[in-house]
Design an enzyme around this catalytic site. Structure first.
Site, PDB file in Angstrom:
ATOM      1  N   VAL A  14       0.827  -1.207   0.000  1.00  0.00           N
ATOM      2  CA  VAL A  14       0.000   0.000   0.000  1.00  0.00           C
ATOM      3  C   VAL A  14       0.864   1.261   0.000  1.00  0.00           C
ATOM      4  CG1 VAL A  14      -1.602   1.353   1.414  1.00  0.00           C
ATOM      5  CG2 VAL A  14      -2.055  -1.045   0.968  1.00  0.00           C
ATOM      6  N   GLY A  15       1.800   1.320   0.956  1.00  0.00           N
ATOM      7  CA  GLY A  15       2.631   2.520   1.080  1.00  0.00           C
ATOM      8  C   GLY A  15       3.371   2.855  -0.211  1.00  0.00           C
ATOM      9  N   ASP A  35      10.620   2.816   6.248  1.00  0.00           N
ATOM     10  CA  ASP A  35      10.288   1.452   6.672  1.00  0.00           C
ATOM     11  C   ASP A  35      11.360   0.992   7.651  1.00  0.00           C
ATOM     12  OD1 ASP A  35       8.278  -0.768   5.093  1.00  0.00           O
ATOM     13  OD2 ASP A  35       9.807  -1.604   6.433  1.00  0.00           O
ATOM     14  N   GLU A 160      -7.575   2.423   2.252  1.00  0.00           N
ATOM     15  CA  GLU A 160      -7.188   2.219   0.855  1.00  0.00           C
ATOM     16  C   GLU A 160      -8.022   1.082   0.262  1.00  0.00           C
ATOM     17  OE1 GLU A 160      -5.217   4.029  -1.207  1.00  0.00           O
ATOM     18  OE2 GLU A 160      -6.261   2.619  -2.514  1.00  0.00           O
ATOM     19  N   ALA A 163      -6.733  -2.909  -5.246  1.00  0.00           N
ATOM     20  CA  ALA A 163      -6.553  -4.361  -5.281  1.00  0.00           C
ATOM     21  C   ALA A 163      -5.195  -4.631  -5.918  1.00  0.00           C
ATOM     22  CB  ALA A 163      -7.665  -5.023  -6.076  1.00  0.00           C
ATOM     23  N   CYS A 276      -5.798  -9.642   3.010  1.00  0.00           N
ATOM     24  CA  CYS A 276      -6.801  -8.785   3.659  1.00  0.00           C
ATOM     25  C   CYS A 276      -8.185  -9.376   3.861  1.00  0.00           C
ATOM     26  CB  CYS A 276      -6.907  -7.482   2.894  1.00  0.00           C
ATOM     27  SG  CYS A 276      -5.390  -6.532   3.017  1.00  0.00           S
ATOM     28  N   LYS A 279      -8.500 -11.591   7.033  1.00  0.00           N
ATOM     29  CA  LYS A 279      -8.148 -10.815   8.236  1.00  0.00           C
ATOM     30  C   LYS A 279      -9.214  -9.755   8.528  1.00  0.00           C
ATOM     31  CE  LYS A 279      -5.085  -7.157   7.081  1.00  0.00           C
ATOM     32  NZ  LYS A 279      -5.829  -5.934   7.338  1.00  0.00           N
TER      33      LYS A 279
HETATM   34  P1  NAD Z   1       3.004  -4.856   3.840  1.00  0.00           P
HETATM   35  O1  NAD Z   1       3.362  -5.913   4.800  1.00  0.00           O
HETATM   36  O2  NAD Z   1       3.255  -5.078   2.382  1.00  0.00           O
HETATM   37  O3  NAD Z   1       3.745  -3.488   4.227  1.00  0.00           O
HETATM   38  C1  NAD Z   1       3.828  -2.988   5.519  1.00  0.00           C
HETATM   39  C2  NAD Z   1       5.218  -2.406   5.710  1.00  0.00           C
HETATM   40  O4  NAD Z   1       5.257  -1.747   6.984  1.00  0.00           O
HETATM   41  C3  NAD Z   1       6.331  -3.450   5.732  1.00  0.00           C
HETATM   42  O5  NAD Z   1       7.297  -3.131   4.764  1.00  0.00           O
HETATM   43  C4  NAD Z   1       6.898  -3.365   7.162  1.00  0.00           C
HETATM   44  O6  NAD Z   1       8.295  -3.582   7.221  1.00  0.00           O
HETATM   45  C5  NAD Z   1       6.555  -1.925   7.524  1.00  0.00           C
HETATM   46  N1  NAD Z   1       6.504  -1.690   8.967  1.00  0.00           N
HETATM   47  C6  NAD Z   1       5.936  -2.460   9.929  1.00  0.00           C
HETATM   48  N2  NAD Z   1       6.088  -1.889  11.130  1.00  0.00           N
HETATM   49  C7  NAD Z   1       6.783  -0.732  10.936  1.00  0.00           C
HETATM   50  C8  NAD Z   1       7.231   0.299  11.789  1.00  0.00           C
HETATM   51  N3  NAD Z   1       6.990   0.254  13.101  1.00  0.00           N
HETATM   52  N4  NAD Z   1       7.911   1.332  11.252  1.00  0.00           N
HETATM   53  C9  NAD Z   1       8.147   1.380   9.915  1.00  0.00           C
HETATM   54  N5  NAD Z   1       7.726   0.442   9.056  1.00  0.00           N
HETATM   55  C10 NAD Z   1       7.056  -0.601   9.561  1.00  0.00           C
HETATM   56  O7  NAD Z   1       1.462  -4.541   4.093  1.00  0.00           O
HETATM   57  P2  NAD Z   1       0.428  -3.952   3.023  1.00  0.00           P
HETATM   58  O8  NAD Z   1      -0.105  -5.052   2.165  1.00  0.00           O
HETATM   59  O9  NAD Z   1       1.022  -2.750   2.394  1.00  0.00           O
HETATM   60  O10 NAD Z   1      -0.769  -3.524   3.988  1.00  0.00           O
HETATM   61  C11 NAD Z   1      -0.643  -2.407   4.830  1.00  0.00           C
HETATM   62  C12 NAD Z   1      -2.023  -2.058   5.371  1.00  0.00           C
HETATM   63  O11 NAD Z   1      -2.877  -1.684   4.286  1.00  0.00           O
HETATM   64  C13 NAD Z   1      -2.749  -3.212   6.067  1.00  0.00           C
HETATM   65  O12 NAD Z   1      -3.486  -2.690   7.137  1.00  0.00           O
HETATM   66  C14 NAD Z   1      -3.677  -3.745   5.001  1.00  0.00           C
HETATM   67  O13 NAD Z   1      -4.831  -4.339   5.553  1.00  0.00           O
HETATM   68  C15 NAD Z   1      -4.056  -2.494   4.245  1.00  0.00           C
HETATM   69  N6  NAD Z   1      -4.412  -2.703   2.837  1.00  0.00           N
HETATM   70  C16 NAD Z   1      -3.694  -3.542   2.049  1.00  0.00           C
HETATM   71  C17 NAD Z   1      -4.016  -3.685   0.700  1.00  0.00           C
HETATM   72  C18 NAD Z   1      -3.257  -4.606  -0.213  1.00  0.00           C
HETATM   73  O14 NAD Z   1      -3.660  -4.765  -1.346  1.00  0.00           O
HETATM   74  N7  NAD Z   1      -2.182  -5.223   0.209  1.00  0.00           N
HETATM   75  C19 NAD Z   1      -5.083  -2.931   0.161  1.00  0.00           C
HETATM   76  C20 NAD Z   1      -5.779  -2.069   0.998  1.00  0.00           C
HETATM   77  C21 NAD Z   1      -5.442  -1.959   2.339  1.00  0.00           C
HETATM   78  C1  UGA Z   2      -9.073  -6.784  -2.085  1.00  0.00           C
HETATM   79  C2  UGA Z   2     -10.129  -5.759  -2.495  1.00  0.00           C
HETATM   80  O1  UGA Z   2     -10.570  -6.059  -3.821  1.00  0.00           O
HETATM   81  C3  UGA Z   2      -9.572  -4.343  -2.447  1.00  0.00           C
HETATM   82  O2  UGA Z   2     -10.606  -3.411  -2.739  1.00  0.00           O
HETATM   83  C4  UGA Z   2      -9.024  -4.081  -1.046  1.00  0.00           C
HETATM   84  O3  UGA Z   2      -8.449  -2.793  -0.983  1.00  0.00           O
HETATM   85  C5  UGA Z   2      -7.983  -5.116  -0.719  1.00  0.00           C
HETATM   86  O4  UGA Z   2      -8.580  -6.436  -0.794  1.00  0.00           O
HETATM   87  C6  UGA Z   2      -7.431  -4.992   0.660  1.00  0.00           C
HETATM   88  O5  UGA Z   2      -8.057  -4.438   1.528  1.00  0.00           O
HETATM   89  O6  UGA Z   2      -6.352  -5.544   0.813  1.00  0.00           O
HETATM   90  P1  UGA Z   2      -7.014  -7.971  -3.253  1.00  0.00           P
HETATM   91  O7  UGA Z   2      -7.081  -8.890  -2.083  1.00  0.00           O
HETATM   92  O8  UGA Z   2      -5.712  -7.368  -3.613  1.00  0.00           O
HETATM   93  O9  UGA Z   2      -8.018  -6.732  -3.030  1.00  0.00           O
HETATM   94  O10 UGA Z   2      -7.545  -8.729  -4.554  1.00  0.00           O
HETATM   95  P2  UGA Z   2      -9.009  -9.147  -5.074  1.00  0.00           P
HETATM   96  O11 UGA Z   2      -9.079  -8.868  -6.505  1.00  0.00           O
HETATM   97  O12 UGA Z   2     -10.083  -8.594  -4.238  1.00  0.00           O
HETATM   98  O13 UGA Z   2      -8.984 -10.728  -4.897  1.00  0.00           O
HETATM   99  C7  UGA Z   2      -8.998 -11.339  -3.623  1.00  0.00           C
HETATM  100  C8  UGA Z   2      -9.122 -12.841  -3.778  1.00  0.00           C
HETATM  101  O14 UGA Z   2     -10.423 -13.204  -4.235  1.00  0.00           O
HETATM  102  C9  UGA Z   2      -8.132 -13.429  -4.781  1.00  0.00           C
HETATM  103  O15 UGA Z   2      -7.638 -14.645  -4.309  1.00  0.00           O
HETATM  104  C10 UGA Z   2      -8.987 -13.643  -6.008  1.00  0.00           C
HETATM  105  O16 UGA Z   2      -8.507 -14.654  -6.847  1.00  0.00           O
HETATM  106  C11 UGA Z   2     -10.308 -14.032  -5.367  1.00  0.00           C
HETATM  107  N1  UGA Z   2     -11.471 -13.792  -6.247  1.00  0.00           N
HETATM  108  C12 UGA Z   2     -11.798 -12.529  -6.609  1.00  0.00           C
HETATM  109  C13 UGA Z   2     -12.226 -14.864  -6.677  1.00  0.00           C
HETATM  110  O17 UGA Z   2     -11.940 -16.020  -6.345  1.00  0.00           O
HETATM  111  N2  UGA Z   2     -13.296 -14.629  -7.485  1.00  0.00           N
HETATM  112  C14 UGA Z   2     -13.650 -13.378  -7.859  1.00  0.00           C
HETATM  113  O18 UGA Z   2     -14.668 -13.230  -8.598  1.00  0.00           O
HETATM  114  C15 UGA Z   2     -12.882 -12.300  -7.411  1.00  0.00           C
END
Ligand code: NAD
Ligand code: UGA
Length: 464
Positions: A14-15, A35, A160, A163, A276, A279
């Site tokens: 995300v970041g 980070d 955020e 996807a 996500c 969780k």
């Molecule tokens: P990530 O694990 O990829 O990144 C998190 C980063 O934070 C890591 O690089 C870690 O080293 C760093 N970190 C942890 N503790 C720290 C600290 N104290 N100081 C500095 N850096 C630190 O996680 P992500 O997938 O980017 O997800 C981050 C958040 O965003 C989560 O809450 C997740 O639910 C949410 N989110 C994720 C997605 C996605 O697609 N992955 C989409 C929407 C929301």
């Molecule tokens: C999902 C949401 O789509 C984002 O809006 C949200 O920000 C993000 O979670 C988050 O909070 O982390 P992501 O997990 O990256 O995004 O990917 P998705 O496209 O949602 O797929 C999630 C899972 O569902 C994958 O394993 C995908 O293959 C599965 N999926 C999705 C299905 O099996 N069928 C579908 O029709 C759609």
């Protein structure tokens, strides 16, 4: 004049992408992403653009702004002190022990970040909650931040919705941007206007929603639960299809064309993965349980239970198809990432499929175009508790899909990579043991053509 300074704590999925987009769209703002992981920061700074995550379009975006107004750094304190606005985008996984284990979100990293900000900041800061957090986290964080009493903090919630695999297009053209604030506090409203202004550089104003903080925090958990619920619904229907002879793709199409329902997120699969969905649903379940809303908690919990069931029944189907034993049989796993166009394996359904097949003494040949071998071995070592030597005897990882199919009894598609649709199945059929089986966990292979070549093909929710 001093340029506006943004800092982001957490250089992850995300970041990294969100800050790259802000830097790209707002050349007048300096963005520094920090980070605790030196390896991650080094990789974001890699001269060849070998970034720590794979995301279509991300490399080009980063290279266009890096060292112009986007910086990746380990200097946390310096970045915090210089910043006018601080995004916190650290990971918030499910708690593994203690109160709420297996359900509640672990906010350790969030709190550590807040304490760091409180310890370092001497000038007013806008702190933006970017991580997905339980409802009322902003309130808790506010008390940590203000306890030092050294300066003023305005807290905003800005969840955020990107996807993975489509992050750049989602950031470029979001359905909505959500900003939650304490509407009764003029300073918070002022802070909200600053963030609205930043997004307004590329997002139409009517897509920037402002709400109270708790609506914003809750909306994020609900959005993910609704999306996951659709996947669990269609996967539950796939089981009915297999029992009745209906075809899941035909049913999904017929149902989804109703505009009130919509066609998206109705693709049957081996179950949703990713860091996500599970969780965030569990976090919502925990919230409901804490509020004494047991029926509501149970309702949401079933989304996860059905997802587990879908993975389990897919593996049972493989075992039954292969004459009730996979012991010593070579099985090719096509795709290990949790979805296409990402190298991310967090909570990937492929891990559970492999774990169960290894438990049945299968020999696995794995191919994924973007996941590193070391990641696959680490995931499988972790879930099976096999030591590296044992794992190497049962698992081989290939850089070429055809090599992975050599002398295999069955192909198992776990990720819907486009390239799998275009494979030369005649060549693969010749290389495989006979009868040659294909278990398509994503319904992307050309089933009819493969059957005519001699394959025995099983799809999800497909007539046999
Ligand atoms: P990530 O694990 O990829 O990144 C998190 C980063 O934070 C890591 O690089 C870690 O080293 C760093 N970190 C942890 N503790 C720290 C600290 N104290 N100081 C500095 N850096 C630190 O996680 P992500 O997938 O980017 O997800 C981050 C958040 O965003 C989560 O809450 C997740 O639910 C949410 N989110 C994720 C997605 C996605 O697609 N992955 C989409 C929407 C929301
Ligand atoms: C999902 C949401 O789509 C984002 O809006 C949200 O920000 C993000 O979670 C988050 O909070 O982390 P992501 O997990 O990256 O995004 O990917 P998705 O496209 O949602 O797929 C999630 C899972 O569902 C994958 O394993 C995908 O293959 C599965 N999926 C999705 C299905 O099996 N069928 C579908 O029709 C759609």
């Amino acid at each position: 004049m001093k340029r506006y300074q943004i800092c982001c704590i957490g250089a992850g999925y995300v970041g990294g992408p969100t800050m790259s987009m802000i830097a790209y769209q707002c050349p007048h703002i300096d963005v520094t992403v920090v980070d605790i992981s030196q390896a991650r920061i080094d990789s974001w700074n890699s001269p060849s653009g070998d970034l720590p995550i794979y995301e279509p379009g991300l490399r080009e975006l980063v290279l266009s702004v890096r060292d112009r107004n986007l910086f990746f750094s380990m200097e946390l304190d310096e970045a915090i002190e210089n910043a006018d606005m601080i995004f916190v985008a650290v990971n918030t996984p499910t708690k593994m022990s203690g109160l709420g284990a297996g359900r509640a979100a672990d906010l350790t990293r969030w709190e550590l970040s807040a304490r760091r900000i409180a310890a370092v900041a001497t000038t007013p800061k806008i702190v933006v909650e970017k991580s997905t957090v339980p409802i009322r986290t902003a309130e808790a964080i506010a008390s940590v931040l203000t306890a030092s009493g050294r300066t003023h903090f305005s807290i905003l919630s800005n969840p955020e919705f990107l996807a993975e695999g489509t992050a750049i297009q989602d950031l470029q053209n979001p359905d909505r941007v959500l900003i939650g604030t304490n509407t009764e506090d003029p300073c918070s409203v002022e802070a909200m206007n600053v963030l609205v202004d930043i997004y307004s550089h590329w997002v139409p104003r009517n897509r920037i929603l402002t709400t109270n903080v708790w609506s914003s925090e809750l909306s994020k958990l609900v959005a993910n639960s609704c999306l996951a619920q659709r996947v669990s619904t269609i996967n539950a229907v796939s089981e009915i299809c297999e029992a009745t002879g209906a075809d899941i793709d035909e049913v999904a199409n017929a149902v989804g064309l109703d505009k009130r329902i919509g066609v998206k997120f109705l693709k049957a699969s081996i179950g949703f993965g990713g860091s996500c969905f599970q969780k965030d649903i569990l976090s919502l379940v925990y919230l409901c349980e804490s509020l004494g809303l047991d029926e509501v908690a149970e309702y949401f919990y079933w989304i996860v239970k059905l997802n587990d069931h879908q993975k389990e029944r897919f593996v049972f189907r493989i075992i039954h198809g292969l004459f009730n034993t996979v012991t010593g049989k070579r099985i090719t796993i096509l795709g290990f990432a949790f979805k296409k166009d990402t190298g991310d394996t967090r909570e990937s359904s492929a891990i559970e499929v492999c774990r169960r097949l290894l438990h049945e003494n299968a020999i696995l040949s794995i191919y994924d175009p973007k996941v590193q071998s070391s990641q696959i071995l680490s995931d499988l070592g972790h879930c099976t508790r096999l030591d590296p030597l044992e794992l190497n005897q049962h698992v081989s990882i290939y850089a070429d899909p055809y090599e992975a199919c050599n002398q295999s009894h069955a192909l198992v598609v776990c990720t819907e990579w486009d390239l799998f649709k275009e494979l030369d199945f005649e060549r693969i059929y010749c290389q495989m043991e006979k009868p040659a089986f294909a278990f398509d966990g994503r319904n992307i292979l050309p089933h009819e053509r493969m059957k005519s070549l001699g394959f025995v093909v099983y799809g999800i929710g497909k007539p046999l």
